[in-house]
Design a protein around this motif. Structure first.
Motif, PDB file in Angstrom:
ATOM      1  N   TYR A 229      34.350  40.572  36.572  1.00 41.45           N
ATOM      2  CA  TYR A 229      34.357  40.131  37.975  1.00 41.45           C
ATOM      3  C   TYR A 229      35.414  40.924  38.732  1.00 41.45           C
ATOM      4  N   LYS A 231      37.644  41.544  42.619  1.00 42.27           N
ATOM      5  CA  LYS A 231      38.123  40.961  43.866  1.00 42.27           C
ATOM      6  C   LYS A 231      39.186  41.873  44.466  1.00 42.27           C
ATOM      7  N   ILE A 233      42.511  42.067  46.628  1.00 40.46           N
ATOM      8  CA  ILE A 233      43.607  41.137  46.899  1.00 40.46           C
ATOM      9  C   ILE A 233      44.721  41.862  47.644  1.00 40.46           C
ATOM     10  N   TYR A 241      47.919  37.005  40.011  1.00 39.08           N
ATOM     11  CA  TYR A 241      46.594  37.130  39.390  1.00 39.08           C
ATOM     12  C   TYR A 241      46.719  37.558  37.926  1.00 39.08           C
ATOM     13  N   THR A 258      42.038  46.406  44.152  1.00 42.12           N
ATOM     14  CA  THR A 258      40.814  45.749  43.710  1.00 42.12           C
ATOM     15  C   THR A 258      40.927  45.584  42.206  1.00 42.12           C
ATOM     16  N   GLY A 269      36.782  31.404  43.435  1.00 39.68           N
ATOM     17  CA  GLY A 269      37.946  31.908  44.149  1.00 39.68           C
ATOM     18  C   GLY A 269      37.755  33.262  44.801  1.00 39.68           C
ATOM     19  N   GLY A 270      36.509  33.584  45.152  1.00 37.70           N
ATOM     20  CA  GLY A 270      36.249  34.849  45.834  1.00 37.70           C
ATOM     21  C   GLY A 270      35.915  36.013  44.914  1.00 37.70           C
ATOM     22  N   SER A 272      33.544  38.269  42.524  1.00 38.37           N
ATOM     23  CA  SER A 272      32.101  38.552  42.454  1.00 38.37           C
ATOM     24  C   SER A 272      31.800  39.325  41.185  1.00 38.37           C
TER      25      SER A 272
END
Length: 295
Positions: A229, A231, A233, A241, A258, A269-270, A272
């Motif tokens: 996954y 994200k 940030i 994280y 990323t 939590g956003g 993908s």
């Protein structure tokens, strides 16, 4: 012909366990050996090339016992080490001819034809009269491959060959190695994931002297399907994280990190879902191996 490594171990006098029970079956074709600096890759390559002894284990190439029949191995071995020296004031043609004499190719016409063919194969024929001091890094690497091929090897070892090369030179080097892999056992030792992704049909990941993973890249990628996954940030969030997720890679995108994380289920939590890349496999195994040894 196949290279078989069985339970190979090497511990240096300072106590560092460079190789720990390494076992690999390497068939004809391109084989990628991935691992960070200090993982044990160069120790393994030098041992296969009969340049240093192992403490335990065996290596065979066809019917050759590599650790006992060193002269027989050298007759069928091509080796391009990570660091190699060249005579800067000699042309590629003259030096390659000299190396051919040292390898026992005494017939002049045969030697000249071989040198010419190898210079063409490595795309150096047009600059064959140029002194080596004027060669770029990629040209020197291609010359290194040319000298390694003088004895038509059944086993070719290349150790970190594309480090420091620009993209154009790297692609040229890829093309040379890819062609060689059709008829030869070629071991490509590197820490650059793209090298293995572009070239190799089989691979292994080594870290801290141990094999973490081995197999075919496409099959290995399947092991991370639906588990990676991503994200984007803020920079100041990265530490948080890393404390709460298994972050296996991070890249900057438009100035922001990323991150890729490894998770068996959607973390929410956003995050993908993203397609796993060989780089994700590499970092997930290095991350796992390093943590398991620090606990």
């Amino acid at each position: 012909m196949e290279l078989i490594i069985d339970n190979l171990s090497k511990t240096y006098s300072n106590g560092i366990k460079a190789l720990q029970n390494i076992s690999l079956n390497i068939p004809k074709g391109m084989f990628g050996l991935l691992g960070p600096n200090g993982a044990g890759k160069s120790t393994l390559m030098r041992t296969i090339a009969a340049l240093q002894e192992a403490d335990t284990g065996t290596i065979t190439l066809g019917d050759i016992d590599v650790l006992k029949q060193k002269n027989e191995l050298r007759q069928v071995l091509g080796y391009l080490p990570q660091q190699f020296g060249l005579y800067p004031k000699i042309s590629a043609e003259v030096l390659l001819n000299h190396f051919a004499v040292l390898k026992g190719i005494t017939n002049k016409s045969e030697r000249n034809e071989l040198v010419k063919a190898l210079l063409y194969k490595t795309n150096l024929y047009d600059v064959r009269k140029q002194n080596l001091k004027g060669y770029s890094g990629g040209m020197k690497q291609r010359f290194g491959i040319a000298q390694a091929l003088l004895n038509n090897p059944k086993l070719l070892i290349v150790d970190e060959p594309t480090a420091g090369l620009d993209p154009l030179e790297r692609n040229r080097f890829y093309n040379v190695l890819s062609e060689l892999g059709e008829h030869t056992v070629v071991i490509l030792s590197t820490h650059i994931v793209d090298d293995v992704k572009e070239l190799c049909t089989n691979m292994a990941i080594i870290n801290q002297g141990k094999v973490c993973l081995k197999g075919q890249p496409l099959e290995i990628l399947e092991s991370l399907k639906d588990k990676v996954y991503k994200k984007t940030i803020e920079k100041e969030e990265l530490k948080i994280y890393k404390e709460n997720y298994k972050v296996i890679s991070e890249k900057l995108f438009l100035g922001k990190p990323t991150i890729h994380i490894l998770s068996d289920k959607n973390p929410g939590g956003g995050f993908s879902l993203t397609n796993a890349e060989l780089e994700d496999v590499y970092f997930s195994k290095i991350f796992s191996n390093t943590n398991s040894n620090s606990n």
